[in-house]
Enzyme design. Structure first.
Site, PDB file in Angstrom:
ATOM      1  N   LYS A 159      -2.108   4.854   3.465  1.00 57.59           N
ATOM      2  CA  LYS A 159      -1.871   4.495   1.991  1.00 57.59           C
ATOM      3  C   LYS A 159      -2.706   3.632   1.379  1.00 57.59           C
ATOM      4  CE  LYS A 159       0.792   1.003   0.784  1.00 57.59           C
ATOM      5  NZ  LYS A 159       0.383   0.041  -0.318  1.00 57.59           N
ATOM      6  N   ASN A 160      -3.209   2.374   1.951  1.00 54.42           N
ATOM      7  CA  ASN A 160      -4.229   1.548   1.417  1.00 54.42           C
ATOM      8  C   ASN A 160      -5.723   2.114   1.329  1.00 54.42           C
ATOM      9  OD1 ASN A 160      -2.048   0.041   0.769  1.00 54.42           O
ATOM     10  ND2 ASN A 160      -2.269  -1.535   2.153  1.00 54.42           N
TER      11      ASN A 160
ATOM     12  N   ARG B 231       0.307  -1.860  -8.798  1.00 55.35           N
ATOM     13  CA  ARG B 231      -0.985  -2.590  -9.088  1.00 55.35           C
ATOM     14  C   ARG B 231      -2.228  -1.886  -8.570  1.00 55.35           C
ATOM     15  NH1 ARG B 231      -2.773  -7.969  -8.462  1.00 55.35           N
ATOM     16  NH2 ARG B 231      -4.450  -7.916  -7.022  1.00 55.35           N
TER      17      ARG B 231
ATOM     18  N   CYS C 282       4.481  -9.133  -8.558  1.00 52.81           N
ATOM     19  CA  CYS C 282       5.431  -8.375  -7.891  1.00 52.81           C
ATOM     20  C   CYS C 282       6.195  -9.370  -6.930  1.00 52.81           C
ATOM     21  CB  CYS C 282       5.015  -7.204  -6.650  1.00 52.81           C
ATOM     22  SG  CYS C 282       3.913  -7.678  -5.355  1.00 52.81           S
TER      23      CYS C 282
ATOM     24  N   ARG D 248      -0.512 -12.236  -7.732  1.00 54.79           N
ATOM     25  CA  ARG D 248      -1.522 -11.372  -7.553  1.00 54.79           C
ATOM     26  C   ARG D 248      -2.375 -11.181  -8.951  1.00 54.79           C
ATOM     27  NH1 ARG D 248       1.227  -6.623  -4.352  1.00 54.79           N
ATOM     28  NH2 ARG D 248      -1.000  -6.237  -3.600  1.00 54.79           N
ATOM     29  N   PRO D 249      -2.822 -11.988  -9.334  1.00 54.36           N
ATOM     30  CA  PRO D 249      -3.998 -11.983 -10.234  1.00 54.36           C
ATOM     31  C   PRO D 249      -5.047 -11.003  -9.934  1.00 54.36           C
ATOM     32  CG  PRO D 249      -4.481 -14.094  -9.220  1.00 54.36           C
ATOM     33  CD  PRO D 249      -2.942 -13.528  -8.643  1.00 54.36           C
TER      34      PRO D 249
ATOM     35  N   ASP E 152      -8.346 -11.944 -11.299  1.00 52.08           N
ATOM     36  CA  ASP E 152      -9.423 -12.465 -11.889  1.00 52.08           C
ATOM     37  C   ASP E 152     -10.837 -12.401 -11.132  1.00 52.08           C
ATOM     38  OD1 ASP E 152      -7.901 -13.850  -9.655  1.00 52.08           O
ATOM     39  OD2 ASP E 152      -9.280 -15.555  -9.858  1.00 52.08           O
ATOM     40  N   LEU E 153     -10.607 -11.980  -9.593  1.00 55.07           N
ATOM     41  CA  LEU E 153     -11.927 -11.789  -9.025  1.00 55.07           C
ATOM     42  C   LEU E 153     -12.315 -10.383  -9.307  1.00 55.07           C
ATOM     43  CD1 LEU E 153     -10.709 -13.151  -5.455  1.00 55.07           C
ATOM     44  CD2 LEU E 153     -12.374 -14.168  -7.073  1.00 55.07           C
TER      45      LEU E 153
ATOM     46  N   ASP F 218       0.493  -7.561   6.186  1.00 56.30           N
ATOM     47  CA  ASP F 218       1.458  -6.507   5.760  1.00 56.30           C
ATOM     48  C   ASP F 218       2.432  -6.239   7.186  1.00 56.30           C
ATOM     49  OD1 ASP F 218      -0.609  -4.405   3.927  1.00 56.30           O
ATOM     50  OD2 ASP F 218       0.434  -6.168   3.259  1.00 56.30           O
TER      51      ASP F 218
ATOM     52  N   VAL G 126      -1.744 -15.244   2.880  1.00 62.16           N
ATOM     53  CA  VAL G 126      -2.515 -14.619   2.068  1.00 62.16           C
ATOM     54  C   VAL G 126      -1.569 -14.551   0.678  1.00 62.16           C
ATOM     55  CG1 VAL G 126      -3.107 -12.243   1.474  1.00 62.16           C
ATOM     56  CG2 VAL G 126      -3.419 -13.211   4.117  1.00 62.16           C
TER      57      VAL G 126
ATOM     58  N   ARG H  80       7.691   3.681  -0.816  1.00 65.06           N
ATOM     59  CA  ARG H  80       6.199   3.783  -1.442  1.00 65.06           C
ATOM     60  C   ARG H  80       5.123   3.732  -0.448  1.00 65.06           C
ATOM     61  NH1 ARG H  80       5.519  -1.170  -5.629  1.00 65.06           N
ATOM     62  NH2 ARG H  80       3.562  -0.304  -5.358  1.00 65.06           N
TER      63      ARG H  80
HETATM   64  C1  EPZ Z   1      -4.312  -5.011  -0.653  1.00 62.11           C
HETATM   65  O1  EPZ Z   1      -3.624  -5.592  -1.899  1.00 62.11           O
HETATM   66  C2  EPZ Z   1      -3.065  -4.246  -0.034  1.00 62.11           C
HETATM   67  N1  EPZ Z   1      -2.800  -3.119  -1.057  1.00 62.11           N
HETATM   68  C3  EPZ Z   1      -1.865  -4.884   0.202  1.00 62.11           C
HETATM   69  O2  EPZ Z   1      -0.982  -4.328   0.608  1.00 62.11           O
HETATM   70  C4  EPZ Z   1      -2.387  -6.191   1.318  1.00 62.11           C
HETATM   71  O3  EPZ Z   1      -1.075  -6.946   1.627  1.00 62.11           O
HETATM   72  C5  EPZ Z   1      -3.463  -6.693   0.584  1.00 62.11           C
HETATM   73  O4  EPZ Z   1      -4.415  -6.087   0.458  1.00 62.11           O
HETATM   74  C6  EPZ Z   1      -4.105  -7.954   1.635  1.00 62.11           C
HETATM   75  O5  EPZ Z   1      -4.517  -7.420   2.932  1.00 62.11           O
HETATM   76  C7  EPZ Z   1      -3.721  -2.186  -1.375  1.00 62.11           C
HETATM   77  O6  EPZ Z   1      -4.727  -1.989  -0.482  1.00 62.11           O
HETATM   78  C8  EPZ Z   1      -3.207  -0.976  -2.050  1.00 62.11           C
HETATM   79  P1  EPZ Z   1      -5.656  -8.976  -2.074  1.00 62.11           P
HETATM   80  P2  EPZ Z   1      -4.521  -6.428  -2.732  1.00 62.11           P
HETATM   81  O7  EPZ Z   1      -6.480  -8.672  -3.459  1.00 62.11           O
HETATM   82  O8  EPZ Z   1      -5.893  -5.852  -2.732  1.00 62.11           O
HETATM   83  C9  EPZ Z   1      -5.261 -13.050  -4.312  1.00 62.11           C
HETATM   84  C10 EPZ Z   1       1.268  -3.396   1.297  1.00 62.11           C
HETATM   85  O9  EPZ Z   1       2.145  -3.751   1.442  1.00 62.11           O
HETATM   86  N2  EPZ Z   1      -6.115 -12.460  -5.237  1.00 62.11           N
HETATM   87  O10 EPZ Z   1      -6.603  -9.043  -0.795  1.00 62.11           O
HETATM   88  O11 EPZ Z   1      -3.999  -6.628  -4.149  1.00 62.11           O
HETATM   89  C11 EPZ Z   1      -4.022 -12.335  -4.465  1.00 62.11           C
HETATM   90  O12 EPZ Z   1      -3.055 -13.188  -5.232  1.00 62.11           O
HETATM   91  C12 EPZ Z   1       0.332  -4.034   0.259  1.00 62.11           C
HETATM   92  O13 EPZ Z   1       0.715  -2.086   1.704  1.00 62.11           O
HETATM   93  C13 EPZ Z   1      -6.572 -13.247  -6.413  1.00 62.11           C
HETATM   94  O14 EPZ Z   1      -6.459 -14.535  -6.437  1.00 62.11           O
HETATM   95  O15 EPZ Z   1      -4.794  -7.736  -1.918  1.00 62.11           O
HETATM   96  C14 EPZ Z   1      -3.503 -12.719  -2.961  1.00 62.11           C
HETATM   97  O16 EPZ Z   1      -2.822 -14.024  -2.717  1.00 62.11           O
HETATM   98  C15 EPZ Z   1       0.864  -5.380  -0.266  1.00 62.11           C
HETATM   99  N3  EPZ Z   1      -7.372 -12.871  -7.380  1.00 62.11           N
HETATM  100  C16 EPZ Z   1      -4.706 -12.476  -2.023  1.00 62.11           C
HETATM  101  O17 EPZ Z   1      -5.951 -12.836  -2.995  1.00 62.11           O
HETATM  102  C17 EPZ Z   1      -7.759 -11.379  -7.319  1.00 62.11           C
HETATM  103  O18 EPZ Z   1      -8.509 -10.918  -8.277  1.00 62.11           O
HETATM  104  C18 EPZ Z   1      -4.933 -11.126  -1.488  1.00 62.11           C
HETATM  105  O19 EPZ Z   1      -5.171 -10.253  -2.491  1.00 62.11           O
HETATM  106  C19 EPZ Z   1      -7.289 -10.599  -6.328  1.00 62.11           C
HETATM  107  C20 EPZ Z   1      -6.610 -11.156  -5.513  1.00 62.11           C
END
Ligand code: EPZ
Length: 418
Positions: free
Chosen positions: A22-23, A92, A116, A121-122, A124-125, A306, A328, A398
């Site tokens: 999925k991811n 998202r 969620c 889950r901002p 900003d990056l 995950d 995380v 999902r």
């Molecule tokens: C991906 O989400 C996955 N989803 C998530 O899987 C997974 O848990 C996550 O990566 C971490 O491995 C998909 O790939 C579709 P992140 P993503 O950006 O990209 C913070 C599942 O169950 N952050 O690595 O949204 C954020 O708040 C899902 O399949 C910022 O602060 O994850 C979090 O604390 C759940 N600013 C951390 O980074 C940003 O701009 C990790 O988020 C982006 C993220």
């Protein structure tokens, strides 16, 4: 609302084939906005989240033909640059169309994805990356609008404060058609980032270093559609390994890349649960007694967040006390109270959960709060004596393709009841 009714206490035995990731497929489908000719994607799981991202792409003007697990995506000549709020708010990952839209059209307006259950889950990056490449960012009415100047996107050096998977993927997709070189430092190293980069390179992009902390992208003029099979879902694979372990069964998990599940296999081995590599896949042989361990979730190649809820379910049956630290996401313990309802002995202190075992689990009515919490409750139900009814099954649908059918194929007593 649909419920899963599980009668636990039986060992799972047999083999199960893992679906496409999925991811990996969500960013890859978004990337299909980039080429000027169609892409064919293979091994695509039939999941609600996949339908959602396809709806977004169709709204942006793409045409998508699905036959079995193959998708043919025809990119729009002139993509619409506004993603619909009512679809983006559902998932998202829809935000992943922003990078490709910026690269193809020079502008994009996307509603800000809500938080969620697991955290705020901002994005900003993601936005910092687009801004560094030359896009002007404006917020308003719950949406964010990005627009590049007359010179288009220009390569630059970007340091990610956190190795965000989505931000890494979105910035790569914006940079592949930018003028010059982009360097992403402190990039996410997840296998799904590598699969996206491999797909883009096959289309003519020039990306080096995916899977490491430093990714270099040299912008090119145009990309052309290719055929690409997505990698297997390492989280689904891990979930089935734990299903075999938690029920004391003997399960062969097929279609899995060992490297991608090493952190999970290493933890199972630490617990005294053996996982063997066979020609067809990975075999897990559960046992009645296994040891408690400490688990700390980290970005890849650390233990995956995950798999944290599913590991917690397994740890309820381990001998001793284990500490699970979630580094995380800020709120990924929603499954704790539900596991407690089944008799688990878990105490949370901030980002730590202390799990004491072995605790006998008894079936109870419980509710899934998010995708992986739901998977954890199913695993707990497979171990618990009596009947467990898991509500809010839509969360589970999902991310797990044909979960009930696959578990029944392993001998589980589980059915979906409306
Ligand atoms: C991906 O989400 C996955 N989803 C998530 O899987 C997974 O848990 C996550 O990566 C971490 O491995 C998909 O790939 C579709 P992140 P993503 O950006 O990209 C913070 C599942 O169950 N952050 O690595 O949204 C954020 O708040 C899902 O399949 C910022 O602060 O994850 C979090 O604390 C759940 N600013 C951390 O980074 C940003 O701009 C990790 O988020 C982006 C993220």
């Amino acid at each position: 609302m649909k419920n899963l009714v599980i009668r636990g206490g039986r060992p799972l035995n047999g083999s199960v084939r893992v679906s496409g990731s999925k991811n990996a497929v969500l960013p890859i489908i978004a990337a299909c906005l980039l080429p000027v000719t169609p892409c064919t994607l293979e091994d695509i799981p039939d999941l609600v989240d996949v339908h959602t991202i396809c709806l977004v792409l169709e709204h942006l003007g793409a045409r998508i033909d699905r036959s079995g697990s193959t998708l043919v995506i025809h990119p729009p000549e002139r993509p619409c640059t506004e993603a619909p709020y009512e679809i983006v708010r559902r998932m998202r990952a829809s935000f992943l169309v922003m990078g490709p839209l910026l690269a193809r059209t020079g502008q994009a307006t996307i509603s800000l994805p809500g938080g969620c259950a697991i955290g705020s889950r901002p994005v900003d990056l993601h936005l910092k990356g687009f801004h560094t490449l030359g896009a002007r960012i404006e917020h308003g009415y719950g949406s964010v609008r990005a627009e590049v100047g007359p010179n288009g996107l220009r390569g630059n050096r970007i340091y990610l404060d956190f190795p965000s998977v989505g931000a890494t993927e979105n910035i790569i997709m914006a940079a592949v058609l930018a003028e010059g070189q982009t360097i992403i430092e402190n990039a996410a190293e997840e296998p799904e980032v590598v699969d996206l980069a491999n797909f883009l390179n096959a289309m003519g992009a020039q990306i080096k270093g995916a899977g490491t902390k430093v990714i270099r992208i040299n912008g090119v003029k145009e990309l052309h559609g290719v055929t690409h099979p997505v990698i297997p879902d390492r989280i689904e694979a891990g979930t089935f390994l734990l299903a075999g372990a938690i029920t004391g069964g003997n399960v062969l998990v097929q279609n899995v890349i060992l490297d991608h599940v090493k952190p999970v296999v290493a933890k199972l081995n630490e617990m005294g649960i053996m996982v063997y590599e066979e020609s067809e896949g990975l075999r897990v042989t559960g046992r009645d007694e296994y040891r408690a361990v400490d688990v700390k979730t980290m970005p890849y190649p650390g233990f995956p967040t995950d798999m944290q809820p599913q590991m917690m379910a397994l740890m309820t049956g381990a001998r001793g006390t284990g500490i699970i630290t979630e580094t995380v996401f800020e709120n990924r313990f929603m499954h704790v109270s539900e596991l407690r309802r089944m008799g688990a002995k878990i105490k949370t202190v901030g980002r730590n959960a202390v799990v004491q075992g072995p605790a006998g689990l008894s079936g109870a009515p419980v509710k899934a709060t998010d995708l992986r919490a739901g998977a954890a409750l199913v695993l707990a139900g497979l171990r618990a004596g009596g009947e467990t009814v898991v509500g809010n099954v839509h969360h589970i649908e999902r991310g797990y393709e044909r979960l009930v059918e696959k578990l029944r194929g392993l001998g589980a007593e589980i059915e979906e009841v409306v």
